[in-house]
Design an enzyme around this catalytic site. Structure first.
Site, PDB file in Angstrom:
ATOM      1  N   TYR A 295     -10.366  -7.512  -8.993  1.00  0.00           N
ATOM      2  CA  TYR A 295     -11.839  -6.663  -9.066  1.00  0.00           C
ATOM      3  C   TYR A 295     -11.697  -6.010 -10.422  1.00  0.00           C
ATOM      4  O   TYR A 295     -11.048  -6.341 -11.439  1.00  0.00           O
ATOM      5  CB  TYR A 295     -11.755  -5.730  -7.802  1.00  0.00           C
ATOM      6  CG  TYR A 295     -11.916  -6.536  -6.663  1.00  0.00           C
ATOM      7  CD1 TYR A 295     -13.311  -7.253  -6.231  1.00  0.00           C
ATOM      8  CD2 TYR A 295     -10.887  -6.664  -5.702  1.00  0.00           C
ATOM      9  CE1 TYR A 295     -13.180  -7.974  -5.170  1.00  0.00           C
ATOM     10  CE2 TYR A 295     -10.833  -7.486  -4.199  1.00  0.00           C
ATOM     11  CZ  TYR A 295     -12.264  -8.228  -4.385  1.00  0.00           C
ATOM     12  OH  TYR A 295     -12.285  -9.058  -3.194  1.00  0.00           O
TER      13      TYR A 295
ATOM     14  N   GLY B 279      -0.673  -6.110   6.765  1.00  0.00           N
ATOM     15  CA  GLY B 279      -2.368  -6.252   7.026  1.00  0.00           C
ATOM     16  C   GLY B 279      -2.750  -7.155   8.145  1.00  0.00           C
ATOM     17  O   GLY B 279      -3.133  -6.206   9.306  1.00  0.00           O
ATOM     18  N   ARG B 280      -2.668  -8.130   8.312  1.00  0.00           N
ATOM     19  CA  ARG B 280      -3.044  -8.727   9.485  1.00  0.00           C
ATOM     20  C   ARG B 280      -2.320  -8.207  10.763  1.00  0.00           C
ATOM     21  O   ARG B 280      -2.941  -8.270  11.941  1.00  0.00           O
ATOM     22  CB  ARG B 280      -2.888 -10.359   9.387  1.00  0.00           C
ATOM     23  CG  ARG B 280      -4.102 -10.689   8.252  1.00  0.00           C
ATOM     24  CD  ARG B 280      -3.842 -12.021   7.620  1.00  0.00           C
ATOM     25  NE  ARG B 280      -2.680 -11.824   6.712  1.00  0.00           N
ATOM     26  CZ  ARG B 280      -2.020 -13.047   5.959  1.00  0.00           C
ATOM     27  NH1 ARG B 280      -2.765 -14.466   6.105  1.00  0.00           N
ATOM     28  NH2 ARG B 280      -1.217 -12.905   5.125  1.00  0.00           N
TER      29      ARG B 280
HETATM   30  C1  LIG Z   1      -9.621  -9.456   6.559  1.00  0.00           C
HETATM   31  C2  LIG Z   1      -8.695  -8.982   5.384  1.00  0.00           C
HETATM   32  C3  LIG Z   1      -9.222  -7.969   4.557  1.00  0.00           C
HETATM   33  C4  LIG Z   1      -8.739  -7.343   3.346  1.00  0.00           C
HETATM   34  N1  LIG Z   1      -9.164  -6.336   2.850  1.00  0.00           N
HETATM   35  C5  LIG Z   1      -8.473  -5.927   1.604  1.00  0.00           C
HETATM   36  C6  LIG Z   1      -8.990  -4.603   0.958  1.00  0.00           C
HETATM   37  O1  LIG Z   1     -10.262  -4.199   1.445  1.00  0.00           O
HETATM   38  N2  LIG Z   1      -8.140  -4.405   0.123  1.00  0.00           N
HETATM   39  C7  LIG Z   1      -7.022  -4.775  -0.195  1.00  0.00           C
HETATM   40  O2  LIG Z   1      -6.513  -4.427  -1.389  1.00  0.00           O
HETATM   41  N3  LIG Z   1      -6.521  -6.051   0.315  1.00  0.00           N
HETATM   42  C8  LIG Z   1      -7.338  -6.351   1.370  1.00  0.00           C
HETATM   43  N4  LIG Z   1      -6.549  -7.453   1.954  1.00  0.00           N
HETATM   44  C9  LIG Z   1      -5.401  -7.940   1.673  1.00  0.00           C
HETATM   45  C10 LIG Z   1      -4.266  -7.079   2.560  1.00  0.00           C
HETATM   46  O3  LIG Z   1      -4.226  -5.854   2.497  1.00  0.00           O
HETATM   47  C11 LIG Z   1      -3.077  -7.601   2.403  1.00  0.00           C
HETATM   48  O4  LIG Z   1      -2.646  -7.602   1.156  1.00  0.00           O
HETATM   49  C12 LIG Z   1      -2.718  -9.173   2.721  1.00  0.00           C
HETATM   50  O5  LIG Z   1      -3.450  -9.328   3.920  1.00  0.00           O
HETATM   51  C13 LIG Z   1      -1.191  -9.157   2.633  1.00  0.00           C
HETATM   52  O6  LIG Z   1      -0.645  -8.690   3.927  1.00  0.00           O
HETATM   53  P1  LIG Z   1      -0.436  -9.350   5.081  1.00  0.00           P
HETATM   54  O7  LIG Z   1       0.594 -10.554   5.046  1.00  0.00           O
HETATM   55  O8  LIG Z   1       0.445  -8.303   6.060  1.00  0.00           O
HETATM   56  O9  LIG Z   1      -1.508  -9.613   6.134  1.00  0.00           O
HETATM   57  C14 LIG Z   1      -7.486  -8.045   2.995  1.00  0.00           C
HETATM   58  C15 LIG Z   1      -6.998  -8.859   3.875  1.00  0.00           C
HETATM   59  C16 LIG Z   1      -7.302  -9.367   5.075  1.00  0.00           C
HETATM   60  C17 LIG Z   1      -6.579 -10.341   5.983  1.00  0.00           C
END
Ligand SMILES: Cc1cc2nc3c(=O)[nH]c(=O)nc-3n(C[C@H](O)[C@H](O)[C@H](O)COP(=O)(O)O)c2cc1C
Length: 374
Positions: free
Chosen positions: A190, A327-328
């Site tokens: 971004y 996140g997830r």
């Molecule tokens: C549905 C979804 C929406 C996300 N939206 C954002 C967001 O708004 N801002 C951001 O920095 N990262 C966003 N991410 C990335 C997550 O914050 C995170 O960095 C990424 O999913 C890896 O972490 P995890 O393996 O624990 O899911 C998003 C990820 C997912 C799956």
């Protein structure tokens, strides 16, 4: 024995900037596209965040800072009085739950999409802005469906201060909305990342060219946020290894290292690093040295990306991270800290309901308690 006791674990209390937190499990920012076209959070959004208030810190979904920054369908904003009023419901719900659980901090993640926006989101259908007039690969997800990304308009040098001002106003609005701090979204390709990367940023003024120049925009934004909140209530999320949307570029390690070094003067609450991710079509540069960034940074390091409880625990015990953002796992498990503490099984997240929709796949994932009583 005493040394053993001092060794932090995922469940030991910690200090995050101005705040004492009960454990090290943070909710990562997650865009869920469940506000409305006006970007106003609702009681449904308040319920979703309240369910997750046992996180040491909730980082909100990315939130548009200005009309110019908008670029995601049904994502929230922090630039109209109605949006601020909507967020007040969310922060109040989180804080109310926190009285019982001694946690419940919520930071707003501040978002300007830059060239990943689309004219259909922009005031008067104008072109989105970026560091340079270079089109990103791929498509924008608009209210009229997927549309090819457009070539953005390069910001004039004198306009950059206006964009910094947009961040400052949104940060002030976040305070009015009852947040506990803000996180700058400088990850994922971004606008801030569009300045950092030399494949996206071809400017010849003070904001492009050398590493020092390319990091200038992010530093100016962090300075503005720190003036409003104090550095100890400001975090930043970066993802130096992400290469999609022109976010890669050359000398990635040097750029990230210099950025982090320059951030030290703000005594930030934390540095949040998306270290790895496996999304379809999105790859990471493999050779980013995240631990080098941890060593350079003078504050807490928040690791993120495909962490399991075991991996998070190891990283904290080994001193590789101070906090871990999930996140997830938080999408599917509103009571994630409790589940981790009890070694309980996890609900699986449903990718079909990640982006947009209603309460299904949003507020209806069961807690452990609910699962045990049904
Ligand atoms: C549905 C979804 C929406 C996300 N939206 C954002 C967001 O708004 N801002 C951001 O920095 N990262 C966003 N991410 C990335 C997550 O914050 C995170 O960095 C990424 O999913 C890896 O972490 P995890 O393996 O624990 O899911 C998003 C990820 C997912 C799956």
């Amino acid at each position: 024995m005493a040394i053993e006791k001092l060794r932090p674990s995922l469940f030991s209390p910690g200090i995050l900037g101005r705040y004492e937190i009960p454990h090290r499990i943070v909710m990562s920012p997650l865009t869920r596209a469940r506000t409305n076209r006006a970007g106003i959070p609702s009681t449904l959004n308040a319920e979703y965040y309240q369910q997750r208030a046992s996180s040491a810190l909730i980082i909100s979904e990315a939130t548009h800072i200005s009309a110019q920054g908008v670029g995601w369908v049904d994502a929230p904003g922090l630039f109209t009085p109605e949006q601020v009023a909507g967020w007040k419901k969310v922060t109040a719900a989180v804080h109310k739950k926190a009285v019982h659980e001694k946690s419940g901090l919520i930071f707003a993640q501040l978002w300007h999409m830059g060239k990943l926006s689309h004219p259909s989101f922009q005031p008067n259908g104008e072109l989105p802005v970026s560091s340079s007039a270079i089109k990103a690969d791929g498509e924008a997800n608009t209210y009229d469906g997927a549309q090819p990304n457009v070539t953005p308009r390069a910001l004039e040098t004198h306009e950059i201060a206006d964009v910094v001002e947009q961040y400052r106003i949104a940060a002030r609005n976040a305070m009015d909305a009852g947040f506990d701090g803000v996180e700058l979204h400088a990850a994922g390709g971004y606008l801030p990342a569009q300045f950092l990367s030399d494949s996206s940023n071809k400017r010849t003024d003070a904001y492009g060219g050398s590493i020092e120049n390319r990091i200038r925009f992010v530093i100016e934004v962090v300075e503005a946020l720190s003036e409003i909140w104090g550095g100890d209530r400001v975090g930043i999320k970066i993802s130096p290894g992400i290469s999609f949307s022109d976010a890669g570029g050359s000398n990635i390690n040097e750029t990230a290292a210099r950025l982090v070094e320059r951030l030290n003067r703000f005594d930030l609450a934390y540095l949040h690093v998306l270290e790895r991710i496996k999304f379809p079509g999105q790859s990471m540069v493999p050779d980013v040295d995240h631990q080098a960034l941890r060593k350079i940074f003078n504050g807490p390091y928040m690791a993120n990306g495909n962490y399991t409880k075991e991996k998070a625990q190891r990283s904290i015990e080994d001193g590789k991270a101070d906090f871990v953002a999930f996140g997830r796992p938080f999408i599917a498990n509103p009571d994630l800290p409790q589940r981790y503490r009890k070694n309980a099984p996890l609900n699986e997240p449903d990718g079909e309901t990640f982006n947009g929709g209603d309460h299904r796949g949003y507020t209806d994932y069961p807690t452990l308690e609910a699962a045990l009583t049904t």
